[in-house]
Write a protein that holds these residues in place. Structure first.
Motif, PDB file in Angstrom:
ATOM      1  N   GLU B 220      39.123  46.281  40.686  1.00 52.07           N
ATOM      2  CA  GLU B 220      39.237  47.220  41.485  1.00 52.07           C
ATOM      3  C   GLU B 220      38.096  48.132  41.428  1.00 52.07           C
ATOM      4  O   GLU B 220      37.781  48.885  42.550  1.00 52.07           O
ATOM      5  CB  GLU B 220      40.530  47.969  41.885  1.00 52.07           C
ATOM      6  CG  GLU B 220      40.841  48.829  42.746  1.00 52.07           C
ATOM      7  CD  GLU B 220      41.080  48.150  44.296  1.00 52.07           C
ATOM      8  OE1 GLU B 220      41.190  46.637  44.359  1.00 52.07           O
ATOM      9  OE2 GLU B 220      40.740  48.707  45.443  1.00 52.07           O
ATOM     10  N   LYS B 223      32.336  45.703  42.252  1.00 52.74           N
ATOM     11  CA  LYS B 223      31.902  45.359  43.508  1.00 52.74           C
ATOM     12  C   LYS B 223      32.078  43.750  43.749  1.00 52.74           C
ATOM     13  O   LYS B 223      31.358  43.150  43.759  1.00 52.74           O
ATOM     14  CB  LYS B 223      30.472  45.704  44.089  1.00 52.74           C
ATOM     15  CG  LYS B 223      30.562  47.080  44.670  1.00 52.74           C
ATOM     16  CD  LYS B 223      29.621  47.370  45.785  1.00 52.74           C
ATOM     17  CE  LYS B 223      29.606  48.511  46.429  1.00 52.74           C
ATOM     18  NZ  LYS B 223      29.576  49.685  45.767  1.00 52.74           N
ATOM     19  N   ILE B 225      35.452  40.574  43.932  1.00 51.32           N
ATOM     20  CA  ILE B 225      36.748  40.096  44.299  1.00 51.32           C
ATOM     21  C   ILE B 225      37.459  39.132  43.510  1.00 51.32           C
ATOM     22  O   ILE B 225      36.814  38.368  42.530  1.00 51.32           O
ATOM     23  CB  ILE B 225      36.987  39.522  45.934  1.00 51.32           C
ATOM     24  CG1 ILE B 225      36.058  38.284  45.909  1.00 51.32           C
ATOM     25  CG2 ILE B 225      36.289  40.512  46.819  1.00 51.32           C
ATOM     26  CD1 ILE B 225      36.280  37.394  47.077  1.00 51.32           C
ATOM     27  N   TYR B 253      45.666  47.330  45.841  1.00 44.78           N
ATOM     28  CA  TYR B 253      44.185  46.820  45.768  1.00 44.78           C
ATOM     29  C   TYR B 253      43.483  46.266  46.950  1.00 44.78           C
ATOM     30  O   TYR B 253      44.252  45.477  47.498  1.00 44.78           O
ATOM     31  CB  TYR B 253      44.237  46.103  44.537  1.00 44.78           C
ATOM     32  CG  TYR B 253      44.782  46.591  43.327  1.00 44.78           C
ATOM     33  CD1 TYR B 253      44.488  47.905  42.703  1.00 44.78           C
ATOM     34  CD2 TYR B 253      45.492  46.078  42.332  1.00 44.78           C
ATOM     35  CE1 TYR B 253      44.687  48.570  41.591  1.00 44.78           C
ATOM     36  CE2 TYR B 253      45.942  46.340  41.122  1.00 44.78           C
ATOM     37  CZ  TYR B 253      45.493  47.681  40.865  1.00 44.78           C
ATOM     38  OH  TYR B 253      46.145  48.534  39.646  1.00 44.78           O
ATOM     39  N   ASP B 254      42.551  46.513  46.929  1.00 39.30           N
ATOM     40  CA  ASP B 254      41.423  46.066  48.088  1.00 39.30           C
ATOM     41  C   ASP B 254      40.754  44.928  47.657  1.00 39.30           C
ATOM     42  O   ASP B 254      39.949  44.391  48.386  1.00 39.30           O
ATOM     43  CB  ASP B 254      40.490  47.196  48.718  1.00 39.30           C
ATOM     44  CG  ASP B 254      41.188  48.122  49.684  1.00 39.30           C
ATOM     45  OD1 ASP B 254      42.131  47.474  50.244  1.00 39.30           O
ATOM     46  OD2 ASP B 254      40.910  49.291  49.538  1.00 39.30           O
ATOM     47  N   ARG B 255      40.686  44.631  46.464  1.00 38.14           N
ATOM     48  CA  ARG B 255      39.866  43.549  45.870  1.00 38.14           C
ATOM     49  C   ARG B 255      40.366  42.519  45.066  1.00 38.14           C
ATOM     50  O   ARG B 255      39.904  41.587  44.548  1.00 38.14           O
ATOM     51  CB  ARG B 255      38.637  44.293  44.799  1.00 38.14           C
ATOM     52  CG  ARG B 255      37.700  45.258  45.533  1.00 38.14           C
ATOM     53  CD  ARG B 255      36.837  45.873  44.608  1.00 38.14           C
ATOM     54  NE  ARG B 255      35.925  46.456  45.462  1.00 38.14           N
ATOM     55  CZ  ARG B 255      34.899  46.073  46.239  1.00 38.14           C
ATOM     56  NH1 ARG B 255      34.582  44.763  46.215  1.00 38.14           N
ATOM     57  NH2 ARG B 255      34.207  46.815  46.643  1.00 38.14           N
ATOM     58  N   VAL B 335      43.825  40.621  51.290  1.00 43.40           N
ATOM     59  CA  VAL B 335      43.961  41.400  49.948  1.00 43.40           C
ATOM     60  C   VAL B 335      45.300  41.998  49.872  1.00 43.40           C
ATOM     61  O   VAL B 335      45.871  42.270  50.925  1.00 43.40           O
ATOM     62  CB  VAL B 335      42.785  42.326  49.638  1.00 43.40           C
ATOM     63  CG1 VAL B 335      41.480  41.556  49.388  1.00 43.40           C
ATOM     64  CG2 VAL B 335      42.543  43.409  50.578  1.00 43.40           C
ATOM     65  N   SER B 337      46.328  44.885  49.430  1.00 42.69           N
ATOM     66  CA  SER B 337      46.414  46.010  50.309  1.00 42.69           C
ATOM     67  C   SER B 337      46.771  45.851  51.814  1.00 42.69           C
ATOM     68  O   SER B 337      47.350  46.616  52.282  1.00 42.69           O
ATOM     69  CB  SER B 337      45.207  46.887  50.185  1.00 42.69           C
ATOM     70  OG  SER B 337      44.136  46.292  50.903  1.00 42.69           O
ATOM     71  N   GLU B 339      44.360  44.683  53.796  1.00 45.95           N
ATOM     72  CA  GLU B 339      43.004  44.685  54.368  1.00 45.95           C
ATOM     73  C   GLU B 339      42.803  43.210  54.150  1.00 45.95           C
ATOM     74  O   GLU B 339      43.022  42.228  53.748  1.00 45.95           O
ATOM     75  CB  GLU B 339      42.087  45.506  53.546  1.00 45.95           C
ATOM     76  CG  GLU B 339      40.753  45.502  54.287  1.00 45.95           C
ATOM     77  CD  GLU B 339      40.511  45.976  55.717  1.00 45.95           C
ATOM     78  OE1 GLU B 339      40.549  45.231  56.516  1.00 45.95           O
ATOM     79  OE2 GLU B 339      40.577  47.104  55.885  1.00 45.95           O
ATOM     80  N   ILE B 341      40.422  39.962  53.476  1.00 43.01           N
ATOM     81  CA  ILE B 341      39.378  39.477  52.480  1.00 43.01           C
ATOM     82  C   ILE B 341      37.960  39.712  52.921  1.00 43.01           C
ATOM     83  O   ILE B 341      37.138  39.926  52.532  1.00 43.01           O
ATOM     84  CB  ILE B 341      39.784  38.256  51.779  1.00 43.01           C
ATOM     85  CG1 ILE B 341      41.227  38.155  51.189  1.00 43.01           C
ATOM     86  CG2 ILE B 341      38.345  37.817  50.957  1.00 43.01           C
ATOM     87  CD1 ILE B 341      41.509  36.600  50.951  1.00 43.01           C
ATOM     88  N   THR B 344      36.654  43.212  53.133  1.00 46.85           N
ATOM     89  CA  THR B 344      36.119  43.533  51.952  1.00 46.85           C
ATOM     90  C   THR B 344      34.535  42.976  51.526  1.00 46.85           C
ATOM     91  O   THR B 344      33.905  43.780  50.771  1.00 46.85           O
ATOM     92  CB  THR B 344      37.110  43.193  50.655  1.00 46.85           C
ATOM     93  OG1 THR B 344      38.400  43.985  51.139  1.00 46.85           O
ATOM     94  CG2 THR B 344      36.741  43.592  49.392  1.00 46.85           C
ATOM     95  N   ASP B 348      31.122  44.862  51.172  1.00 53.08           N
ATOM     96  CA  ASP B 348      30.487  44.659  49.975  1.00 53.08           C
ATOM     97  C   ASP B 348      28.888  43.960  50.455  1.00 53.08           C
ATOM     98  O   ASP B 348      27.727  44.633  49.592  1.00 53.08           O
ATOM     99  CB  ASP B 348      30.851  43.677  49.122  1.00 53.08           C
ATOM    100  CG  ASP B 348      32.027  44.376  48.354  1.00 53.08           C
ATOM    101  OD1 ASP B 348      32.092  45.494  48.319  1.00 53.08           O
ATOM    102  OD2 ASP B 348      32.805  43.825  47.543  1.00 53.08           O
TER     103      ASP B 348
END
Lengths: 140, 444
Positions: B220, B223, B225, B253-255, B335, B337, B339, B341, B344, B348
């Motif tokens: 997390e 940068k 995943i 988590y977003d990653r 992901v 959270s 969001e 993938i 994300t 990035d």
């Protein structure tokens, strides 16, 4: 109403990574889209049909003094393109004293300018062609 | 002989400095790598095919190899992938010995992760009494990461391997760090700092919830995943609140993306990553993907809703792989959270592209003047990244707005420090259609 000012010195013209400067006196940049956005056909009965063109290609015509350093930069891009097609670069034109902006992801030197040598300093007109020019014509 | 240099000087100014860019298409598989010939010599090895691993000592029964096979068995596959080693996670052990030479009422305080456990002795404390007292306090706290044991010496042992804790003690206690914590995340950090950091997507061979949760917490902050698969049966139970999906979803988590696996170790996360990371960021969604070589799960409606929910009622944000309409597909491509993938990854990519473009400009030009023209040079690099993002399908081209603040509007102090905070952009992500509602009326 406040006084508006256009200052040619605040023109921002970037080709690739280079600031273009040393513009000629008079008209120094022309921005031209190749096609109208719509083509209109009107029938004999007066009913019109407009056909939209998605062709956003166009060109930036830049007129520089013979002595401008930017001639070297544009020549370098033209030479790179002739050598290995690596001269297509992003382009940005902004009126720093206003809200006009135009940009392209890729632009390239269409052809070298005609060169004239004379007793007095002459001008070089570069045509930067692009397959897509995004334009916003704002005022000052 | 006079060197020709004295007559003709040729000076070539190279403005072609290469700037390394994040390797969005490069995944890494982390495992114990017990059979790797390079283990102990190197932290990782790069491969272009799974078979190359067999030459390096891997066995076809190794989990790393099996994942590499699935990674490279997709229609689109990475041209290069890394295999990196991690060691077995270790639970931390701290030992605390009471000093009871002073016979009076005292506070014996052991502080674990900032929480003080304060035992007040009588006027004649013994080591045994203090240990028993502290032990009771610590073990009564279910949130404490350490379990306490011992009689005359207090032994704190991490409840979970790899999940370390910090301990401090009052002056009347002696602390010894008997065994340091070791997590897979320590090996990931070592890989990044001492090996290579060019990879973007992380896979691990472990399906243990503790390992997945620790790696998620670490990733997390990077940068990158992390795509994990888990056969934790609690994931597909709507009432379960102790499974890895529930825990990660709560952490938001977003990653980290989690893929439920009905069968253990079928390498489905590797198959998913193998087919998706080679694609240009922004051009693909991770939903609707068929994983070559993976048997889809057969889930009940209750189980699938527990994982993916509906567009209006979220589940645990755990992806699933099942057959829909005769085609095996991944759902929903998010992901933990909630969001997506691809969002994300796309953001990035955009950040990396802008950084790379601007940095390349700064390193190839003699200088960028602190003028509006110079700001225009910077703006063009941002605009170039945004337009490239639009070409890739990440951004709606018509929504792109990039502005460069006139330099005279920047404070004198910033200008003196050559600091320019004036570049701004906004745009709308192109997104993708995942759920479609068609309303129709038919009459006779």
């Amino acid at each position: 109403m406040s006084l508006k000012t256009f200052d040619p010195k605040q023109t921002v013209m970037i080709v690739g990574t280079k600031i273009i400067s040393g513009f000629a006196d008079g008209s120094y940049i022309k921005l031209i889209r190749n096609e109208p956005m719509f083509a209109l056909k009107v029938g004999v009965d007066g009913e019109g049909t407009r056909a939209k063109s998605n062709n956003k290609s166009g060109r930036y015509e830049i007129t520089l003094n013979q002595s401008s350093r930017s001639n070297d930069d544009l020549s370098a891009y033209a030479a790179a393109d002739e050598l290995d097609n690596s001269g297509a670069v992003p382009v940005l034109l902004k009126d720093g004293s206003g809200r006009m902006i135009a940009s392209s992801l890729t632009g390239w030197v269409q052809k070298y300018p005609d060169v004239e040598l004379a007793k007095e300093s002459t001008m070089r007109t570069w045509i930067i062609e692009s397959d897509e020019i995004l334009i916003f014509i704002g005022g000052n | 002989m006079t060197p020709v240099d004295q007559i003709i000087e040729v000076a070539i100014s190279r403005q072609t400095a290469a700037v390394p860019q994040a390797g969005f298409g490069i995944p890494v598989i982390m495992g114990l790598c017990t059979n790797a010939s390079w283990l102990g010599v190197s932290l990782y090895a790069a491969y272009s095919s799974a078979d190359d691993m067999l030459s390096d000592g891997f066995l076809s029964s190794d989990q790393e190899y099996k994942r590499a096979v699935k990674l490279t068995s997709q229609d689109l596959k990475p041209t290069q992938f890394l295999v990196a080693s991690h060691s077995v996670p270790v639970a931390q052990i701290d030992t605390i010995t009471p000093i009871v030479t002073l016979q009076e009422i005292q506070h014996f305080i052991a502080t674990i992760d900032g929480v003080p456990y304060d035992f007040t002795s009588d006027a004649t404390p013994t080591a045994g009494e203090v240990v028993t007292g502290l032990k009771a306090l610590i073990n009564a706290d279910s949130a404490c990461k350490a379990a306490a044991t011992g009689t005359s010496t207090l032994v704190l042992t991490g409840k979970t391997e790899g999940d370390g804790f910090t301990t401090t003690v009052s002056a009347n206690l002696t602390l010894v760090h008997t065994l340091g914590n070791h997590s897979i995340t320590d090996d990931i950090a070592a890989l990044r700092l001492g090996g290579t950091d060019i990879w973007y997507a992380l896979l691990i061979t472990s399906q243990l919830a503790a390992n997945i949760e620790q790696v998620s917490a670490y990733i997390e902050g990077q940068k990158k995943i992390f795509i994990a698969d888990s056969n934790d049966a609690g994931i597909i139970s709507p009432s379960s609140t102790t499974d890895v999906a529930y825990t990660l979803e709560a952490l938001g988590y977003d990653r980290t993306a989690l893929l439920y696996a009905g069968s253990a170790n079928d390498s489905r996360a590797a198959a998913w990553v193998g087919g998706q990371v080679p694609q240009t960021p922004g051009s693909n969604t991770w939903m609707f993907k068929t994983l070559q070589g993976i048997i889809p799960d057969s889930l009940t409606q209750t189980q699938r809703l527990a994982c993916i929910g509906t567009p209006t009622v979220p589940g645990k944000n755990c992806n699933i792989y099942e057959e829909v309409g005769g085609v095996a597909i991944t759902e929903n491509g998010f992901v933990v959270s909630g969001e997506f993938i691809d969002v994300t990854i796309g953001i990035d990519w955009l950040v990396s592209e802008i950084q790379t473009n601007v940095y390349r400009l700064l390193t190839t030009e003699p200088k960028i003047p602190y003028t509006d023209q110079g700001a225009g040079q910077l703006e063009l690099q941002v605009r170039k990244a945004m337009l490239q993002g639009a070409t890739n399908g990440l951004i709606d081209k018509l929504s792109i707005v990039v502005t460069a603040t006139p330099v005279l509007d920047i404070s004198d102090n910033y200008r003196a420090a050559r600091y320019y905070p004036g570049l701004n952009f906004s745009c709308r992500l192109a997104g993708a259609f995942h759920h479609i509602v068609v309303n129709g009326v038919v009459t006779v």
